[in-house]
Write an enzyme that holds these catalytic residues in place. Sequence first.
Site, PDB file in Angstrom:
ATOM      1  N   HIS A   1       0.837  -1.220   0.000  1.00 15.66           N
ATOM      2  CA  HIS A   1       0.000   0.000   0.000  1.00 15.66           C
ATOM      3  C   HIS A   1       0.868   1.267   0.000  1.00 15.66           C
ATOM      4  O   HIS A   1       0.432   2.311   0.470  1.00 15.66           O
ATOM      5  CB  HIS A   1      -0.950   0.045   1.210  1.00 15.66           C
ATOM      6  CG  HIS A   1      -1.648  -1.245   1.458  1.00 15.66           C
ATOM      7  ND1 HIS A   1      -2.884  -1.553   0.926  1.00 15.66           N
ATOM      8  CD2 HIS A   1      -1.272  -2.342   2.170  1.00 15.66           C
ATOM      9  CE1 HIS A   1      -3.244  -2.771   1.324  1.00 15.66           C
ATOM     10  NE2 HIS A   1      -2.278  -3.275   2.066  1.00 15.66           N
TER      11      HIS A   1
ATOM     12  N   SER B   1      15.226  21.076 -14.931  1.00 17.04           N
ATOM     13  CA  SER B   1      14.010  21.870 -15.103  1.00 17.04           C
ATOM     14  C   SER B   1      14.375  23.207 -15.721  1.00 17.04           C
ATOM     15  O   SER B   1      15.446  23.751 -15.459  1.00 17.04           O
ATOM     16  CB  SER B   1      13.358  22.078 -13.732  1.00 17.04           C
ATOM     17  OG  SER B   1      12.561  23.245 -13.753  1.00 17.04           O
TER      18      SER B   1
ATOM     19  N   GLU C   1      10.089   8.087 -16.540  1.00 20.13           N
ATOM     20  CA  GLU C   1       8.701   8.545 -16.660  1.00 20.13           C
ATOM     21  C   GLU C   1       8.154   8.237 -18.050  1.00 20.13           C
ATOM     22  O   GLU C   1       6.998   7.834 -18.207  1.00 20.13           O
ATOM     23  CB  GLU C   1       8.618  10.049 -16.396  1.00 20.13           C
ATOM     24  CG  GLU C   1       8.958  10.426 -14.957  1.00 20.13           C
ATOM     25  CD  GLU C   1       9.124  11.932 -14.822  1.00 20.13           C
ATOM     26  OE1 GLU C   1       8.118  12.611 -14.605  1.00 20.13           O
ATOM     27  OE2 GLU C   1      10.257  12.427 -14.961  1.00 20.13           O
TER      28      GLU C   1
ATOM     29  N   LYS D   1      16.589  20.907  -9.883  1.00 13.98           N
ATOM     30  CA  LYS D   1      15.935  19.648 -10.218  1.00 13.98           C
ATOM     31  C   LYS D   1      16.788  18.680 -11.025  1.00 13.98           C
ATOM     32  O   LYS D   1      17.575  19.075 -11.871  1.00 13.98           O
ATOM     33  CB  LYS D   1      14.667  19.955 -11.019  1.00 13.98           C
ATOM     34  CG  LYS D   1      13.630  20.691 -10.200  1.00 13.98           C
ATOM     35  CD  LYS D   1      12.744  19.737  -9.461  1.00 13.98           C
ATOM     36  CE  LYS D   1      11.603  19.382 -10.386  1.00 13.98           C
ATOM     37  NZ  LYS D   1      10.736  18.385  -9.851  1.00 13.98           N
TER      38      LYS D   1
END
Length: 458
Positions: A156, A277, A290, A283
Amino acid sequence: MNKFWGSRFEGKSDELADAFSFSISYDHRLAEADCLAGIAHARMLGSSRVIAKEDAQRIVAGLNVLLKKIKEGKFDFDPHAEDIHTNIQTALKKEIGASADKLHAGRSRNDLIATDMKLYWLTARQEIQAHIEKLQRAIVKLAQEHIDTVIPAYTHLQAAQVVSLGHFLLAYVEMLERDKQRLDNAARLADVMPLGSAALSGTSLPVNRNAMAKELGFKHISANSIDAVSDRDFLLEGANALAIMAVHFSRMAEDLIIWASSEFNFIDIDWGLCTGSSIMPHKKNPDILELIRGKAAGLIANAQELLILMKGLPLTYNRDLQLDKPPFFASIDNTIVILQLLAKTFETLKVKSATLEKRIQDESFFTVDIMEYLIKKGVAYREAHDTVGRMVKDCLDKGKKISSLSREELKNYAEAFDIDVKKLLNPHTSVKIKKSFGGTSPSSVKYQLKKWSRELNA
Ligand code: ARG
């Protein structure tokens, strides 16, 4: 304009309709398969005396010339010849002249396209399997280095128990192994040659289908010409096998993305696989992972597209079947690239052992071990669960650690407790004692690693 079916047609063809229907822009990749099928067919026609031996020899020689050009990237595909069959046929005629006109006897584009697609897929799946094995080897290598690295594992997405990182990584190797087996199964069912079914009913010419199958490396020949030209199950199975594999890629990517987040901070992904970024200078984004996760959507959609394409088609051949190619080829291409990128990801992955070592000290990881301590001392499971539950709750409420409880305090929870239970409050011990077959203990991980190095290096 170059078409297979000239004489009956009146009037000019429509440019828009041609652009809409021509498939050469994507079926050109069947060129080698189409030549090989042609060679097998011509040889067979020669030995069956359907055409003269000399014609057969000329056709075979001509197709071999084309094959060589194709392999060297020197074949000029004609965008005005509607599909790969027309392209090869026209090129063959240019190469050898009149004998080329004899090749198409006893076959049709319907059995030919089904044969070409099977040949293409049966080769592509071997390439995919080789890439799967490379990825498996990269993961096994990393697992080998991290038999004793302990990480938190989640259910979970809530911290659950600690495990060996090596064990965790080998779960991926299992998933990939099933992917490989799924491709084996798909290939086994696809290993049936449609060629010689002609348009849909077979042919009155004396074709020796077994000879062609042998030459093309098919194990079986189709037993029903209607089914042979209508069937695309092999693509449905292939695309679905690739879709399931993409789900695996996506889940691996998701694990790594989470682990690389600053909140988790378990791993570092190589700079080459990340981007920055445009606005936030701090970043380092795991874009490649992704995109791998995102690409799974396309692979799943491709499998769906093929199912939807097939569902309403009457037997036998319908032109809709031409549209099996773009989604199927896209699934193959994406699978191969993703497999390579994942291999690079695992080859360059850095594990942040210091952060992990801190994170795994949390005593709540060991509650199952404490419970099993009580069970080993004869306490019933339910009672043991309640006892440890009460103990955890008290510690949380009072801001205490289990390791700080005295012998007496422990005894207050259960008579079966003794001070030695505190030995269990250690992440490395917790991993070491999971000795059940398939569990996370180092001995179990070593056993798995031995199996994989045997299987992947065989
Ligand atoms: N381009 C067609 C396909 O991919 C080849 C078969 C065409 N057959 C036909 N009868 N029009 O399905």
